[in-house]
Design a protein around this motif. Structure first.
Motif, mmCIF file in Angstrom:
data_model
loop_
_atom_site.group_PDB
_atom_site.id
_atom_site.type_symbol
_atom_site.label_atom_id
_atom_site.label_comp_id
_atom_site.label_asym_id
_atom_site.label_seq_id
_atom_site.Cartn_x
_atom_site.Cartn_y
_atom_site.Cartn_z
ATOM 1 N N LEU A 180 42.993 54.183 47.015
ATOM 2 C CA LEU A 180 43.681 52.920 47.224
ATOM 3 C C LEU A 180 44.198 52.334 45.915
ATOM 4 O O LEU A 180 43.508 52.372 44.890
ATOM 5 C CB LEU A 180 42.723 51.910 47.869
ATOM 6 C CG LEU A 180 42.342 52.144 49.323
ATOM 7 C CD1 LEU A 180 41.119 51.313 49.686
ATOM 8 C CD2 LEU A 180 43.510 51.793 50.241
ATOM 9 N N ASN A 181 45.392 51.780 45.942
ATOM 10 C CA ASN A 181 45.833 50.912 44.872
ATOM 11 C C ASN A 181 45.093 49.593 45.079
ATOM 12 O O ASN A 181 45.020 49.088 46.202
ATOM 13 C CB ASN A 181 47.343 50.700 44.932
ATOM 14 C CG ASN A 181 47.917 50.165 43.631
ATOM 15 O OD1 ASN A 181 47.193 49.835 42.709
ATOM 16 N ND2 ASN A 181 49.237 50.074 43.573
ATOM 17 N N HIS A 182 44.534 49.016 44.010
ATOM 18 C CA HIS A 182 43.677 47.840 44.208
ATOM 19 C C HIS A 182 44.045 46.718 43.252
ATOM 20 O O HIS A 182 44.396 46.945 42.087
ATOM 21 C CB HIS A 182 42.195 48.206 44.046
ATOM 22 C CG HIS A 182 41.877 49.049 42.849
ATOM 23 N ND1 HIS A 182 41.602 48.528 41.603
ATOM 24 C CD2 HIS A 182 41.787 50.405 42.713
ATOM 25 C CE1 HIS A 182 41.342 49.505 40.760
ATOM 26 N NE2 HIS A 182 41.454 50.666 41.401
ATOM 27 N N GLY A 183 43.980 45.500 43.782
ATOM 28 C CA GLY A 183 44.294 44.317 42.995
ATOM 29 C C GLY A 183 43.226 43.264 43.145
ATOM 30 O O GLY A 183 42.694 43.041 44.241
ATOM 31 N N TYR A 184 42.878 42.625 42.032
ATOM 32 C CA TYR A 184 41.869 41.555 42.004
ATOM 33 C C TYR A 184 42.608 40.222 42.009
ATOM 34 O O TYR A 184 43.423 39.943 41.126
ATOM 35 C CB TYR A 184 40.997 41.715 40.758
ATOM 36 C CG TYR A 184 39.990 40.619 40.526
ATOM 37 C CD1 TYR A 184 39.068 40.258 41.509
ATOM 38 C CD2 TYR A 184 39.939 39.946 39.302
ATOM 39 C CE1 TYR A 184 38.129 39.267 41.285
ATOM 40 C CE2 TYR A 184 39.002 38.954 39.064
ATOM 41 C CZ TYR A 184 38.098 38.618 40.055
ATOM 42 O OH TYR A 184 37.165 37.631 39.826
ATOM 43 N N LEU A 185 42.321 39.398 43.011
ATOM 44 C CA LEU A 185 43.067 38.162 43.218
ATOM 45 C C LEU A 185 42.467 37.022 42.389
ATOM 46 O O LEU A 185 41.660 36.230 42.873
ATOM 47 C CB LEU A 185 43.095 37.805 44.708
ATOM 48 C CG LEU A 185 43.838 38.814 45.595
ATOM 49 C CD1 LEU A 185 43.633 38.497 47.073
ATOM 50 C CD2 LEU A 185 45.323 38.858 45.245
ATOM 51 N N GLU A 186 42.858 36.960 41.124
ATOM 52 C CA GLU A 186 42.455 35.885 40.212
ATOM 53 C C GLU A 186 43.686 35.028 39.948
ATOM 54 O O GLU A 186 44.499 35.318 39.071
ATOM 55 C CB GLU A 186 41.889 36.461 38.922
ATOM 56 C CG GLU A 186 41.590 35.429 37.852
ATOM 57 C CD GLU A 186 40.930 34.178 38.398
ATOM 58 O OE1 GLU A 186 41.602 33.126 38.458
ATOM 59 O OE2 GLU A 186 39.750 34.251 38.809
ATOM 60 N N ASN A 187 43.814 33.962 40.722
ATOM 61 C CA ASN A 187 45.064 33.199 40.723
ATOM 62 C C ASN A 187 45.362 32.500 39.398
ATOM 63 O O ASN A 187 46.526 32.325 39.029
ATOM 64 C CB ASN A 187 45.064 32.172 41.851
ATOM 65 C CG ASN A 187 43.957 31.142 41.725
ATOM 66 O OD1 ASN A 187 42.806 31.453 42.005
ATOM 67 N ND2 ASN A 187 44.276 29.935 41.311
ATOM 68 N N GLN A 188 44.320 32.082 38.650
ATOM 69 C CA GLN A 188 44.601 31.323 37.438
ATOM 70 C C GLN A 188 45.338 32.143 36.387
ATOM 71 O O GLN A 188 46.088 31.592 35.577
ATOM 72 C CB GLN A 188 43.311 30.728 36.865
ATOM 73 C CG GLN A 188 42.817 29.522 37.652
ATOM 74 C CD GLN A 188 41.739 28.741 36.931
ATOM 75 O OE1 GLN A 188 41.598 28.809 35.717
ATOM 76 N NE2 GLN A 188 40.964 27.996 37.699
ATOM 77 N N VAL A 189 45.151 33.450 36.391
ATOM 78 C CA VAL A 189 45.921 34.311 35.480
ATOM 79 C C VAL A 189 47.412 34.200 35.779
ATOM 80 O O VAL A 189 48.244 34.365 34.881
ATOM 81 C CB VAL A 189 45.429 35.773 35.601
ATOM 82 C CG1 VAL A 189 46.403 36.749 34.966
ATOM 83 C CG2 VAL A 189 44.051 35.917 34.947
ATOM 84 N N PHE A 190 47.753 33.913 37.038
ATOM 85 C CA PHE A 190 49.151 33.852 37.459
ATOM 86 C C PHE A 190 49.684 32.421 37.556
ATOM 87 O O PHE A 190 50.809 32.211 38.028
ATOM 88 C CB PHE A 190 49.318 34.555 38.801
ATOM 89 C CG PHE A 190 49.043 36.033 38.752
ATOM 90 C CD1 PHE A 190 50.053 36.933 38.470
ATOM 91 C CD2 PHE A 190 47.764 36.525 38.976
ATOM 92 C CE1 PHE A 190 49.805 38.294 38.408
ATOM 93 C CE2 PHE A 190 47.502 37.887 38.922
ATOM 94 C CZ PHE A 190 48.522 38.774 38.634
ATOM 95 N N CYS A 191 48.897 31.408 37.124
ATOM 96 C CA CYS A 191 49.394 30.035 37.111
ATOM 97 C C CYS A 191 50.672 29.962 36.272
ATOM 98 O O CYS A 191 50.731 30.532 35.181
ATOM 99 C CB CYS A 191 48.356 29.091 36.510
ATOM 100 S SG CYS A 191 46.956 28.705 37.571
ATOM 101 N N THR A 192 51.653 29.241 36.752
ATOM 102 C CA THR A 192 52.914 29.165 36.015
ATOM 103 C C THR A 192 52.737 28.629 34.590
ATOM 104 O O THR A 192 53.358 29.160 33.657
ATOM 105 C CB THR A 192 53.944 28.327 36.794
ATOM 106 O OG1 THR A 192 53.328 27.117 37.251
ATOM 107 C CG2 THR A 192 54.458 29.087 38.003
ATOM 108 N N PRO A 193 51.889 27.611 34.340
ATOM 109 C CA PRO A 193 51.694 27.175 32.949
ATOM 110 C C PRO A 193 51.025 28.245 32.086
ATOM 111 O O PRO A 193 51.311 28.335 30.881
ATOM 112 C CB PRO A 193 50.789 25.939 33.078
ATOM 113 C CG PRO A 193 50.933 25.495 34.491
ATOM 114 C CD PRO A 193 51.164 26.734 35.269
ATOM 115 N N VAL A 194 50.145 29.048 32.678
ATOM 116 C CA VAL A 194 49.470 30.111 31.939
ATOM 117 C C VAL A 194 50.461 31.200 31.548
ATOM 118 O O VAL A 194 50.522 31.630 30.382
ATOM 119 C CB VAL A 194 48.305 30.702 32.755
ATOM 120 C CG1 VAL A 194 47.734 31.948 32.092
ATOM 121 C CG2 VAL A 194 47.208 29.655 32.945
ATOM 122 N N LEU A 195 51.253 31.660 32.499
ATOM 123 C CA LEU A 195 52.229 32.713 32.223
ATOM 124 C C LEU A 195 53.247 32.276 31.174
ATOM 125 O O LEU A 195 53.532 33.000 30.220
ATOM 126 C CB LEU A 195 52.937 33.115 33.517
ATOM 127 C CG LEU A 195 52.083 33.785 34.599
ATOM 128 C CD1 LEU A 195 52.909 33.980 35.866
ATOM 129 C CD2 LEU A 195 51.526 35.118 34.118
#
Length: 414
Positions: A134-149
């Motif tokens: 399986l291709n697998h992804g860990y759903l850690e939303n804060q890494v993808f927060c717009t201010p963080v990116l």
């Protein structure tokens, strides 16, 4: 063999709780995806979820009476595991078994944070995903927060490139407590606020400190020091509030989990430079609502972000009355006064970019930015912090004793 890229990724949801609806709302900002199936234990929850899918224009969602039916459905390519912490390993075992026996054509899986309750469970999640191909992804939303990116991109491109890499990341997340009873039960959730929310803080801090394009394990964890405390919810008045809200299964007089946690994580980069993470989390914060605070410091620069310092604020006087809700900000604690408003919570918190990234990686066969490997590394940090708090000492890494370690508040009979 699945032919990639797929034009549309067909997603099946396991779980229909609060976080599942957050993910679902974010999907309206994601292209090339349909939500085609859902399983949860209660039929009324499944039916409500399926109706919401269709109302949002995300496809025709079939409800499934059992997990096996969802996993073997011919219109599901990827599974989003969004059920409670204590169910996730069993879901993964079922998915692995269905794929290995040929009953399932699912080729990707994403799992909500934290990946598991212990290091052993997290390692098994990773092993099962890889063994099933399986291709697998860990759903850690804060890494993808717009201010963080956006903030990380600016810092590393303009400041770190000329004056040196960042060396200190601070992260804090606080609110007034979770929605569901299982969050408050140490054995089911895996701990208290440290398990529930520190997983966000240590990973978003580690991400900010990691050079763009470098793997997260390019930073080596040297030691961790953790503190946990019961500040609010063990007080008799508030313990009784929990009992009235959630029933006798949540007994904070006799079986509390921590509602405050502090962490210091020492790391080393590839050049031998020492880096630091400072993080705090709390279920004992009473303010407008959920508050996320981030800082990134380097030789000649600093990044700061506070989720409640919003551009939009609304004031309501005492004469404005109405029912309680969370229509302005998550974990909203008041209905009157000067209130910050998050115009797009799913976007600001990172769920939209997170799901857009996972969908594109899965349908194209690419490795996501956050994988189960990262989820395992997060659990290792969390267990190290719990162990440090238990022995009241800094814990040096590597720490093989953490493999089967269970936090005190998560031990049966504790």
């Amino acid at each position: 063999m699945t032919q990639l890229p797929k034009q549309t990724l067909r997603v099946g949801f396991v779980g229909t709780g609060f976080i599942a609806h957050f993910h679902l709302k974010s999907m309206i900002g994601v292209r090339n995806v349909e939500v085609t199936g859902v399983f949860s234990r209660k039929a009324e929850n499944r039916e409500k979820f399926a109706r919401e899918v269709e109302a949002l224009g995300l496809g025709t969602c079939r409800t499934h009476e059992n997990l096996e039916a969802l996993l073997s459905a011919d219109d599901v390519d990827a599974i989003w595991i969004l059920s409670p912490n204590y169910t996730r390993l069993d879901v993964m075992r079922s998915l692995h078994g269905a794929i290995k026996s040929g009953r399932s054509k699912v080729f990707a899986v994403a799992c909500e944070k934290p990946l598991a309750r212990t290091v052993a469970e997290a390692r098994e999640m990773l092993t099962l995903a890889e063994d099933a191909g399986l291709n697998h992804g860990y759903l850690e939303n804060q890494v993808f927060c717009t201010p963080v990116l956006r903030g990380k991109e600016i810092i590393w491109r303009r400041a770190a490139s000329t004056t040196g890499r960042p060396y200190l990341a601070r992260a804090a997340e606080e609110h007034s407590g979770p929605h569901e009873p299982w969050f408050w039960q140490g054995d089911k959730q895996g701990g208290g606020v440290l398990s529930d929310m520190m997983c966000h803080s240590v990973e978003v801090a580690r991400y900010l400190l990691t050079a763009p394009g470098a793997p997260r394990n390019s930073l080596k964890i040297k030691s961790v020091n953790g503190t946990v405390a019961n500040l609010k919810w063990t007080r008799p008045h508030y313990a009784e509030q929990l009992r009235k809200r959630f029933g006798s299964d949540v007994d904070y007089r006799n079986r509390p989990s921590e509602d405050f946690a502090r962490a210091t994580v020492t790391l080393e980069d590839q050049d031998g430079n020492e880096l630091m993470i400072e993080a705090t989390t709390s279920w004992a914060y009473v303010g407008a609502g959920l508050r996320i605070q981030l800082e990134l410091l380097g030789p000649e620069y600093a990044l700061e972000y506070n989720s409640l310092s919003t551009g939009l604020k609304i004031f309501m006087s005492r004469e404005v009355t109405g029912s309680e809700g969370e229509d302005l900000v998550e974990k909203q604690n008041a209905e009157q006064g000067l209130m910050p408003v998050l115009e797009d919570e799913a976007g600001v918190y990172g769920y939209t970019d997170e799901n857009r990234h996972m969908v594109e990686c899965f349908r194209k066969g690419q490795k996501p930015l956050e994988t189960f490997e990262d989820g395992l590394a997060v659990v290792e940090m969390l267990m190290g912090l719990y162990r440090s708090a238990e022995i009241n000492a800094t814990l040096q890494f590597p720490a093989p004793e953490l493999e089967h370690y269970v936090p005190v508040v998560a031990r049966k009979g504790a």
